[in-house]
Scaffold this motif. Structure first.
Motif, PDB file in Angstrom:
ATOM      1  N   CYS A  10       0.834  -1.197   0.000  1.00  0.00           N
ATOM      2  CA  CYS A  10       0.000   0.000   0.000  1.00  0.00           C
ATOM      3  C   CYS A  10       0.875   1.257   0.000  1.00  0.00           C
ATOM      4  O   CYS A  10       0.655   2.180  -0.788  1.00  0.00           O
ATOM      5  CB  CYS A  10      -0.933  -0.020   1.210  1.00  0.00           C
ATOM      6  SG  CYS A  10      -2.255   1.203   1.143  1.00  0.00           S
ATOM      7  N   SER A  13       2.622   1.594  -3.379  1.00  0.00           N
ATOM      8  CA  SER A  13       1.672   2.027  -4.409  1.00  0.00           C
ATOM      9  C   SER A  13       1.379   3.518  -4.278  1.00  0.00           C
ATOM     10  O   SER A  13       1.351   4.243  -5.281  1.00  0.00           O
ATOM     11  CB  SER A  13       0.376   1.227  -4.296  1.00  0.00           C
ATOM     12  OG  SER A  13       0.625  -0.144  -4.467  1.00  0.00           O
ATOM     13  N   ARG A  14       1.184   3.969  -3.053  1.00  0.00           N
ATOM     14  CA  ARG A  14       0.957   5.409  -2.848  1.00  0.00           C
ATOM     15  C   ARG A  14       2.139   6.230  -3.317  1.00  0.00           C
ATOM     16  O   ARG A  14       1.981   7.292  -3.916  1.00  0.00           O
ATOM     17  CB  ARG A  14       0.673   5.712  -1.369  1.00  0.00           C
ATOM     18  CG  ARG A  14      -0.717   5.411  -0.933  1.00  0.00           C
ATOM     19  CD  ARG A  14      -1.103   6.021   0.420  1.00  0.00           C
ATOM     20  NE  ARG A  14      -0.161   5.784   1.500  1.00  0.00           N
ATOM     21  CZ  ARG A  14       0.709   6.686   1.969  1.00  0.00           C
ATOM     22  NH1 ARG A  14       0.767   7.889   1.451  1.00  0.00           N
ATOM     23  NH2 ARG A  14       1.524   6.372   2.964  1.00  0.00           N
ATOM     24  N   LEU A  24      -5.529   8.701  -1.039  1.00  0.00           N
ATOM     25  CA  LEU A  24      -6.003   7.328  -1.221  1.00  0.00           C
ATOM     26  C   LEU A  24      -7.399   7.171  -0.635  1.00  0.00           C
ATOM     27  O   LEU A  24      -8.260   6.527  -1.237  1.00  0.00           O
ATOM     28  CB  LEU A  24      -5.041   6.328  -0.586  1.00  0.00           C
ATOM     29  CG  LEU A  24      -5.464   4.856  -0.639  1.00  0.00           C
ATOM     30  CD1 LEU A  24      -5.735   4.396  -2.066  1.00  0.00           C
ATOM     31  CD2 LEU A  24      -4.400   3.980   0.016  1.00  0.00           C
ATOM     32  N   SER A  28     -10.450   5.995  -2.982  1.00  0.00           N
ATOM     33  CA  SER A  28     -10.959   4.637  -2.744  1.00  0.00           C
ATOM     34  C   SER A  28     -12.267   4.602  -1.971  1.00  0.00           C
ATOM     35  O   SER A  28     -12.990   3.607  -2.034  1.00  0.00           O
ATOM     36  CB  SER A  28      -9.921   3.820  -1.975  1.00  0.00           C
ATOM     37  OG  SER A  28      -9.769   4.315  -0.660  1.00  0.00           O
ATOM     38  N   PHE A  59      -5.940   2.203  -7.023  1.00  0.00           N
ATOM     39  CA  PHE A  59      -4.575   2.226  -7.562  1.00  0.00           C
ATOM     40  C   PHE A  59      -4.552   1.811  -9.032  1.00  0.00           C
ATOM     41  O   PHE A  59      -3.839   2.406  -9.839  1.00  0.00           O
ATOM     42  CB  PHE A  59      -3.648   1.325  -6.748  1.00  0.00           C
ATOM     43  CG  PHE A  59      -3.241   1.904  -5.418  1.00  0.00           C
ATOM     44  CD1 PHE A  59      -2.786   3.211  -5.301  1.00  0.00           C
ATOM     45  CD2 PHE A  59      -3.286   1.131  -4.268  1.00  0.00           C
ATOM     46  CE1 PHE A  59      -2.391   3.739  -4.083  1.00  0.00           C
ATOM     47  CE2 PHE A  59      -2.891   1.636  -3.042  1.00  0.00           C
ATOM     48  CZ  PHE A  59      -2.446   2.945  -2.941  1.00  0.00           C
ATOM     49  N   LEU A  64      -1.764   1.942 -12.047  1.00  0.00           N
ATOM     50  CA  LEU A  64      -0.822   0.950 -11.528  1.00  0.00           C
ATOM     51  C   LEU A  64      -1.283  -0.457 -11.871  1.00  0.00           C
ATOM     52  O   LEU A  64      -2.471  -0.706 -12.074  1.00  0.00           O
ATOM     53  CB  LEU A  64      -0.682   1.075 -10.011  1.00  0.00           C
ATOM     54  CG  LEU A  64      -0.131   2.391  -9.482  1.00  0.00           C
ATOM     55  CD1 LEU A  64       0.019   2.328  -7.970  1.00  0.00           C
ATOM     56  CD2 LEU A  64       1.188   2.742 -10.141  1.00  0.00           C
TER      57      LEU A  64
END
Length: 140
Positions: A10, A13-14, A24, A28, A59, A64
């Motif tokens: 996580c 990815s951020r 996020l 999300s 993401f 991504l």
């Protein structure tokens, strides 16, 4: 195969999409305190299925691609252009909203961003509507 988010994945990815935890959360629909607790927890910690799905989709929508654990370990990378709605723009938006590309383009051309929120589509979440609006405004 569904990706099971981990705290490290996580955070990584951020970092790739340059999002703060608040970003996020907005993208999300998962509350920021939930994200904070998850990322600060034990490396083996698991997220609730619905939250995990929402975060993975956010993401992926940002461009991504998750790499499944296939002997080399779970990972994340930038997707090739055209692999997410962020790269496909109006075509992906039209497909997701189940309207024609022309209808989606007409709405964009008319500046009718509210059309996205007004659709009778139980399959679109508030977070998705916000992401689509962002894509339209940015011209991606």
């Amino acid at each position: 195969m569904a990706i099971q988010m981990t705290p490290d994945l996580c955070r990584a990815s951020r970092a790739l999409v340059k999002w703060r935890q608040a970003d996020l959360a907005k993208q999300s629909g998962v509350p920021e305190p939930t994200i904070q607790a998850f990322e600060n927890g034990d490396p083996g910690r698991r997220m609730a299925t619905m939250n995990n799905k929402a975060i993975v989709e956010a993401f992926e929508a940002a461009g991504l691609q998750f790499i499944p654990e296939n002997g080399g370990g779970l990972g994340v990378r930038y997707a090739k252009p055209g692999k997410s709605w962020a790269h496909e723009g109006v075509n992906a938006i039209a497909e997701r909203l189940k309207v024609s590309v022309q209808d989606a383009q007409d709405a964009i051309d008319a500046g009718a961003l509210k059309v996205i929120r007004g659709l009778d589509s139980p399959s679109i979440t508030e977070a998705e509507a916000a992401r689509y609006e962002e894509v339209i405004r940015s011209g991606r």
